[in-house]
Design an enzyme around this catalytic site. Sequence first.
Site, mmCIF file in Angstrom:
data_model
loop_
_atom_site.group_PDB
_atom_site.id
_atom_site.type_symbol
_atom_site.label_atom_id
_atom_site.label_comp_id
_atom_site.label_asym_id
_atom_site.label_seq_id
_atom_site.Cartn_x
_atom_site.Cartn_y
_atom_site.Cartn_z
ATOM 1 N N SER A 1 0.785 -1.422 0.083
ATOM 2 C CA SER A 1 0.398 0.140 -0.148
ATOM 3 C C SER A 1 0.845 1.319 0.099
ATOM 4 O O SER A 1 1.432 1.104 -0.347
ATOM 5 C CB SER A 1 -0.544 -0.047 1.532
ATOM 6 O OG SER A 1 -0.248 0.131 2.821
ATOM 7 N N GLU B 1 6.754 -0.215 -5.020
ATOM 8 C CA GLU B 1 5.696 -0.374 -5.944
ATOM 9 C C GLU B 1 4.194 -0.371 -4.924
ATOM 10 O O GLU B 1 4.429 -1.212 -4.437
ATOM 11 C CB GLU B 1 6.057 -1.400 -6.635
ATOM 12 C CG GLU B 1 7.019 -1.609 -7.415
ATOM 13 C CD GLU B 1 7.192 -1.215 -8.990
ATOM 14 O OE1 GLU B 1 6.275 -0.227 -8.861
ATOM 15 O OE2 GLU B 1 8.779 -1.095 -9.012
ATOM 16 N N LEU B 2 3.635 0.940 -5.143
ATOM 17 C CA LEU B 2 2.967 1.555 -4.388
ATOM 18 C C LEU B 2 0.838 1.200 -5.115
ATOM 19 O O LEU B 2 1.303 0.202 -5.586
ATOM 20 C CB LEU B 2 3.173 2.052 -3.292
ATOM 21 C CG LEU B 2 4.038 2.632 -3.303
ATOM 22 C CD1 LEU B 2 4.564 4.100 -2.774
ATOM 23 C CD2 LEU B 2 4.090 1.558 -2.023
ATOM 24 N N GLY B 3 -0.166 1.472 -4.689
ATOM 25 C CA GLY B 3 -1.215 1.958 -5.176
ATOM 26 C C GLY B 3 -1.793 2.202 -6.163
ATOM 27 O O GLY B 3 -0.648 2.953 -7.259
ATOM 28 N N CYS C 1 -3.082 -4.747 -7.936
ATOM 29 C CA CYS C 1 -2.497 -2.607 -8.081
ATOM 30 C C CYS C 1 -3.202 -2.577 -9.331
ATOM 31 O O CYS C 1 -3.459 -1.277 -8.988
ATOM 32 C CB CYS C 1 -1.701 -2.578 -7.306
ATOM 33 S SG CYS C 1 0.176 -3.555 -8.393
ATOM 34 N N GLU D 1 -8.593 3.847 -3.839
ATOM 35 C CA GLU D 1 -8.366 2.430 -4.214
ATOM 36 C C GLU D 1 -9.264 1.585 -3.205
ATOM 37 O O GLU D 1 -8.247 1.769 -1.800
ATOM 38 C CB GLU D 1 -6.828 2.467 -4.139
ATOM 39 C CG GLU D 1 -5.716 0.844 -4.823
ATOM 40 C CD GLU D 1 -4.976 0.767 -4.419
ATOM 41 O OE1 GLU D 1 -4.646 -0.353 -5.398
ATOM 42 O OE2 GLU D 1 -4.292 0.466 -3.501
ATOM 43 N N PHE E 1 -9.536 -2.341 -4.026
ATOM 44 C CA PHE E 1 -9.025 -3.543 -4.226
ATOM 45 C C PHE E 1 -10.024 -4.768 -3.625
ATOM 46 O O PHE E 1 -9.698 -5.228 -2.739
ATOM 47 C CB PHE E 1 -7.859 -3.608 -2.879
ATOM 48 C CG PHE E 1 -6.613 -4.327 -2.647
ATOM 49 C CD1 PHE E 1 -6.099 -3.491 -3.848
ATOM 50 C CD2 PHE E 1 -5.862 -4.810 -2.248
ATOM 51 C CE1 PHE E 1 -4.363 -3.979 -4.353
ATOM 52 C CE2 PHE E 1 -4.502 -5.472 -2.657
ATOM 53 C CZ PHE E 1 -4.406 -5.249 -3.564
#
Length: 485
Positions: free
Chosen positions: A231, A252-254, A286, A380, A382
Amino acid sequence: MTLLDPSTWDGKLFIDGWTAGTGEPITVTAPATAEELGTVASASRDDVLRAATAARRAQKEWAAKKPTERAAVLRRAGHLFEEHAEEIGSWIIREAGSIPPKAGLETHIAAEECFEASALPTMPQGEVLSTDQPHWSYARRRPVGVVSVIAPFNFPLILSIRAVAPALALGNTVLLKPDPRTAVSGGVVLARVFEEAGLPPGLLQLLPGGRETGEAVVEAPEVTTVAFTGSTNAGRSVGETCARLLKRAHLELGGNNAMIVLPGADLDRAVSAAAFGSFLHQGQVCMTTGRHLVHRDIYDDYVERLAAKADGLPVGDPAADQVALGPIIDEHQLKRIDSIVQDTLTAGASAAAGASHDGLFYRPTVLTGLSEDSPAWTQEIFGPVAPVMSFDTVDEAVELVNRSEYGLSLGILGEVGEAMAIADRVEAGKVHINEQTVSDEPQAPFGGFKDSGNGTRVGGHAANIESFTETQWLTVRPDIAEYPF
């Protein structure tokens, strides 16, 4: 041979081999049935420090190995992922709640990641520089040392191996902390594959656990580089710690990814792409298509067809039935998804499909009547939710895309020339024309802008070499230079 015989790993860590941990045990549970699948040890801070010391000790010898020897280990690992794909896939299905095709994709890409990484040891490791001095001047690549890899639950195997394989191939050692909810398919699997592939002890350490473990694998003094996938909030914390300790952070995120549907797009194919992009793996990706921007001329027809598609998708236990969607990973995540959906409905939106659940099984959902402030549009989610909004002009669509705080992936469906012009104007790390937003290949660069991460850090040889090596300047001259002192 059974790769994942529980007698090998049950209740253990992998630190220079299988060993007891000092943290609280983690029960591995199937979200679809609540069945207990096994137990893994969790790593305490002391366990992490012990593993980091061992990894640092083993790294120099590994980096000094012949490139072909390192490459051979990676190739053997790739073949083992292929040979044991069915066994590994069964764990991904049960532990992560994945449907079989998604599990098969993970094992296939895991093998491909290893094969791609096996080419790294024999690639050029630097360049010859021009110089005005009477010496030879080189910029050469050297391993960064000890790399911590922190991976999430959603694609547990892919999101671990995509950093583990290139880091090892380039002469580093790895501390791997998988999500505790998928500690087998995101951790034990890799430890066992590389053990059987002949990776020497100490080079890959498996350290499952929660927040304390995560902090320890970032802060351990031997660690120079952290590859984190997760996240945005957690990634910020990792990045702040790495900045304070002068460590490299690959984040490497949302994502809250958009898909633009242009007038004239084939609606049947567009809706199929939309459903795949929003509902694959229950939207727990993601790259999930989180915002549908549809031209006003086709908006009503698009919503009607997407809602019908959503209503027709079966939801259930992927280990027992042929379904399109499995369970949400846990109760906490399900409550978050439903809270965003219900808050959006309360604010005036409508549900054309879904917006309900039975236990951890959330129905694929289509939301309309949204504003730019709607929670389902700005956040986001998810989860398996498709928020749909109309636009009148391309300029408006581009502005809506770029207004998001995220910048990971974008899909554009329709006439190619117009789509190419849009691609030049959007802020996204990945743009897919006439494809939805979820796509990944081992040889392709992967990364996001803005709150989606700090750029391309994995995928493709150039990104991997940049991520897992340091540049050293080296000069050589035939005799000792003369100096005026």
